[in-house]
Design a protein around this motif. Sequence first.
Motif, PDB file in Angstrom:
ATOM      1  N   TYR A  16       0.809  -1.212   0.000  1.00  0.00           N
ATOM      2  CA  TYR A  16       0.000   0.000   0.000  1.00  0.00           C
ATOM      3  C   TYR A  16       0.849   1.271   0.000  1.00  0.00           C
ATOM      4  CZ  TYR A  16      -3.008   3.769   1.481  1.00  0.00           C
ATOM      5  OH  TYR A  16      -3.651   4.966   1.552  1.00  0.00           O
ATOM      6  N   SER A  17       1.867   1.327   0.854  1.00  0.00           N
ATOM      7  CA  SER A  17       2.655   2.557   0.933  1.00  0.00           C
ATOM      8  C   SER A  17       3.404   2.822  -0.371  1.00  0.00           C
ATOM      9  CB  SER A  17       3.611   2.526   2.127  1.00  0.00           C
ATOM     10  OG  SER A  17       4.496   1.443   2.019  1.00  0.00           O
ATOM     11  N   LEU A  18       3.927   1.789  -1.005  1.00  0.00           N
ATOM     12  CA  LEU A  18       4.599   1.968  -2.285  1.00  0.00           C
ATOM     13  C   LEU A  18       3.596   2.374  -3.358  1.00  0.00           C
ATOM     14  CD1 LEU A  18       7.019   1.922  -4.148  1.00  0.00           C
ATOM     15  CD2 LEU A  18       6.810  -0.575  -4.272  1.00  0.00           C
ATOM     16  N   ARG A  19       2.440   1.742  -3.371  1.00  0.00           N
ATOM     17  CA  ARG A  19       1.420   2.092  -4.363  1.00  0.00           C
ATOM     18  C   ARG A  19       0.992   3.553  -4.212  1.00  0.00           C
ATOM     19  NH1 ARG A  19      -0.513  -2.183  -7.133  1.00  0.00           N
ATOM     20  NH2 ARG A  19      -2.413  -1.117  -7.769  1.00  0.00           N
ATOM     21  N   SER A  20       0.862   4.031  -2.981  1.00  0.00           N
ATOM     22  CA  SER A  20       0.435   5.419  -2.787  1.00  0.00           C
ATOM     23  C   SER A  20       1.491   6.387  -3.298  1.00  0.00           C
ATOM     24  CB  SER A  20       0.089   5.685  -1.321  1.00  0.00           C
ATOM     25  OG  SER A  20       1.239   5.586  -0.509  1.00  0.00           O
ATOM     26  N   VAL A  21       2.765   6.083  -3.096  1.00  0.00           N
ATOM     27  CA  VAL A  21       3.833   6.937  -3.620  1.00  0.00           C
ATOM     28  C   VAL A  21       3.830   6.891  -5.143  1.00  0.00           C
ATOM     29  CG1 VAL A  21       6.347   7.228  -3.778  1.00  0.00           C
ATOM     30  CG2 VAL A  21       5.276   6.801  -1.564  1.00  0.00           C
ATOM     31  N   ILE A  22       3.652   5.710  -5.712  1.00  0.00           N
ATOM     32  CA  ILE A  22       3.618   5.567  -7.169  1.00  0.00           C
ATOM     33  C   ILE A  22       2.475   6.389  -7.759  1.00  0.00           C
ATOM     34  CG2 ILE A  22       3.164   3.937  -9.049  1.00  0.00           C
ATOM     35  CD1 ILE A  22       4.668   1.813  -7.330  1.00  0.00           C
ATOM     36  N   ILE A  23       1.306   6.331  -7.153  1.00  0.00           N
ATOM     37  CA  ILE A  23       0.149   7.070  -7.656  1.00  0.00           C
ATOM     38  C   ILE A  23       0.389   8.575  -7.553  1.00  0.00           C
ATOM     39  CG2 ILE A  23      -2.290   7.597  -7.223  1.00  0.00           C
ATOM     40  CD1 ILE A  23      -2.575   4.556  -6.499  1.00  0.00           C
ATOM     41  N   ARG A  24       0.955   9.031  -6.441  1.00  0.00           N
ATOM     42  CA  ARG A  24       1.258  10.464  -6.310  1.00  0.00           C
ATOM     43  C   ARG A  24       2.299  10.894  -7.330  1.00  0.00           C
ATOM     44  NH1 ARG A  24       1.602  10.554   0.113  1.00  0.00           N
ATOM     45  NH2 ARG A  24       2.915   8.818  -0.462  1.00  0.00           N
ATOM     46  N   CYS A  25       3.295  10.043  -7.578  1.00  0.00           N
ATOM     47  CA  CYS A  25       4.326  10.335  -8.565  1.00  0.00           C
ATOM     48  C   CYS A  25       3.706  10.463  -9.950  1.00  0.00           C
ATOM     49  CB  CYS A  25       5.386   9.240  -8.545  1.00  0.00           C
ATOM     50  SG  CYS A  25       6.626   9.387  -9.831  1.00  0.00           S
ATOM     51  N   LEU A  26       2.861   9.529 -10.294  1.00  0.00           N
ATOM     52  CA  LEU A  26       2.196   9.552 -11.594  1.00  0.00           C
ATOM     53  C   LEU A  26       1.358  10.823 -11.738  1.00  0.00           C
ATOM     54  CD1 LEU A  26       1.740   7.910 -14.194  1.00  0.00           C
ATOM     55  CD2 LEU A  26      -0.225   6.874 -13.060  1.00  0.00           C
ATOM     56  N   SER A  27       0.660  11.195 -10.692  1.00  0.00           N
ATOM     57  CA  SER A  27      -0.141  12.413 -10.712  1.00  0.00           C
ATOM     58  C   SER A  27       0.730  13.637 -10.942  1.00  0.00           C
ATOM     59  CB  SER A  27      -0.900  12.545  -9.398  1.00  0.00           C
ATOM     60  OG  SER A  27      -1.548  13.784  -9.328  1.00  0.00           O
ATOM     61  N   SER A  28       1.847  13.692 -10.246  1.00  0.00           N
ATOM     62  CA  SER A  28       2.762  14.821 -10.399  1.00  0.00           C
ATOM     63  C   SER A  28       3.303  14.901 -11.819  1.00  0.00           C
ATOM     64  CB  SER A  28       3.907  14.670  -9.398  1.00  0.00           C
ATOM     65  OG  SER A  28       4.843  15.702  -9.544  1.00  0.00           O
ATOM     66  N   LEU A  29       3.735  13.793 -12.345  1.00  0.00           N
ATOM     67  CA  LEU A  29       4.328  13.760 -13.677  1.00  0.00           C
ATOM     68  C   LEU A  29       3.291  14.055 -14.758  1.00  0.00           C
ATOM     69  CD1 LEU A  29       6.905  13.238 -15.295  1.00  0.00           C
ATOM     70  CD2 LEU A  29       6.296  10.822 -15.322  1.00  0.00           C
ATOM     71  N   CYS A  30       2.082  13.584 -14.572  1.00  0.00           N
ATOM     72  CA  CYS A  30       1.069  13.697 -15.626  1.00  0.00           C
ATOM     73  C   CYS A  30       0.383  15.052 -15.671  1.00  0.00           C
ATOM     74  CB  CYS A  30       0.058  12.574 -15.502  1.00  0.00           C
ATOM     75  SG  CYS A  30       0.777  11.012 -16.046  1.00  0.00           S
ATOM     76  N   GLN A  31       0.877  16.015 -14.936  1.00  0.00           N
ATOM     77  CA  GLN A  31       0.384  17.377 -15.100  1.00  0.00           C
ATOM     78  C   GLN A  31       0.838  17.940 -16.438  1.00  0.00           C
ATOM     79  OE1 GLN A  31       0.855  19.937 -11.714  1.00  0.00           O
ATOM     80  NE2 GLN A  31       0.568  18.231 -10.320  1.00  0.00           N
ATOM     81  N   ALA A  32       1.867  17.336 -17.016  1.00  0.00           N
ATOM     82  CA  ALA A  32       2.299  17.716 -18.369  1.00  0.00           C
ATOM     83  C   ALA A  32       1.403  16.983 -19.362  1.00  0.00           C
ATOM     84  CB  ALA A  32       3.760  17.323 -18.586  1.00  0.00           C
ATOM     85  N   GLY A  33       0.906  17.693 -20.361  1.00  0.00           N
ATOM     86  CA  GLY A  33      -0.046  17.131 -21.306  1.00  0.00           C
ATOM     87  C   GLY A  33       0.423  15.873 -21.999  1.00  0.00           C
ATOM     88  N   ALA A  34       1.670  15.853 -22.472  1.00  0.00           N
ATOM     89  CA  ALA A  34       2.169  14.675 -23.185  1.00  0.00           C
ATOM     90  C   ALA A  34       2.204  13.463 -22.266  1.00  0.00           C
ATOM     91  CB  ALA A  34       3.555  14.949 -23.758  1.00  0.00           C
ATOM     92  N   CYS A  35       2.584  13.668 -21.026  1.00  0.00           N
ATOM     93  CA  CYS A  35       2.637  12.549 -20.081  1.00  0.00           C
ATOM     94  C   CYS A  35       1.245  12.014 -19.787  1.00  0.00           C
ATOM     95  CB  CYS A  35       3.322  12.972 -18.792  1.00  0.00           C
ATOM     96  SG  CYS A  35       5.077  13.340 -18.964  1.00  0.00           S
ATOM     97  N   ALA A  36       0.282  12.897 -19.702  1.00  0.00           N
ATOM     98  CA  ALA A  36      -1.095  12.458 -19.468  1.00  0.00           C
ATOM     99  C   ALA A  36      -1.591  11.615 -20.637  1.00  0.00           C
ATOM    100  CB  ALA A  36      -2.009  13.666 -19.250  1.00  0.00           C
ATOM    101  N   ARG A  37      -1.240  12.006 -21.856  1.00  0.00           N
ATOM    102  CA  ARG A  37      -1.638  11.216 -23.029  1.00  0.00           C
ATOM    103  C   ARG A  37      -0.991   9.838 -23.002  1.00  0.00           C
ATOM    104  NH1 ARG A  37      -1.370  16.290 -25.080  1.00  0.00           N
ATOM    105  NH2 ARG A  37       0.770  16.133 -25.833  1.00  0.00           N
TER     106      ARG A  37
END
Length: 134
Positions: A92-113
């Motif tokens: 769980y703790s690793l998954r939560s960090v991974i999800i937050r990381c993905l959220s942070s990175l995907c603020q860029a449009g290309a990454c979200a795509r």
Amino acid sequence: NGASPCLAVAPLSTSPCPRRVPMCYAENRAVAEREGAPQLIVEAMNTFPDDANVQLKSCWAIAGLSGDFADELCNIGAVVAILHALDRTEDYSLRSVIIRCLSSLCQAGACARVARSNDAQPKVQRGSELGSEA
């Protein structure tokens, strides 16, 4: 000067809430760029896919770098590496960090795509559901 790229992200590695913000210090950005930190981090994730510590530290580093290097991280496969890490862990703790990381990175449009094209939404949803079962 032989400085480690890990030192470039050390000030952000303990941040409790990763956000897509600049790395704060021009010298940190310069060292990260000069030493190829984004590439090294993604390579570490792909080389050690079953090492939870490598995945955890890599996600924190990517979250810290995403403000300055989002496009580069996206282009070298960070989103896919993060999604693979999410698929491989039930912690769980690793998954939560991974999800937050993905959220942070995907603020860029290309990454979200890239995230959408790699079915990120159901993977993140599954990660959130696993946490609610604990």
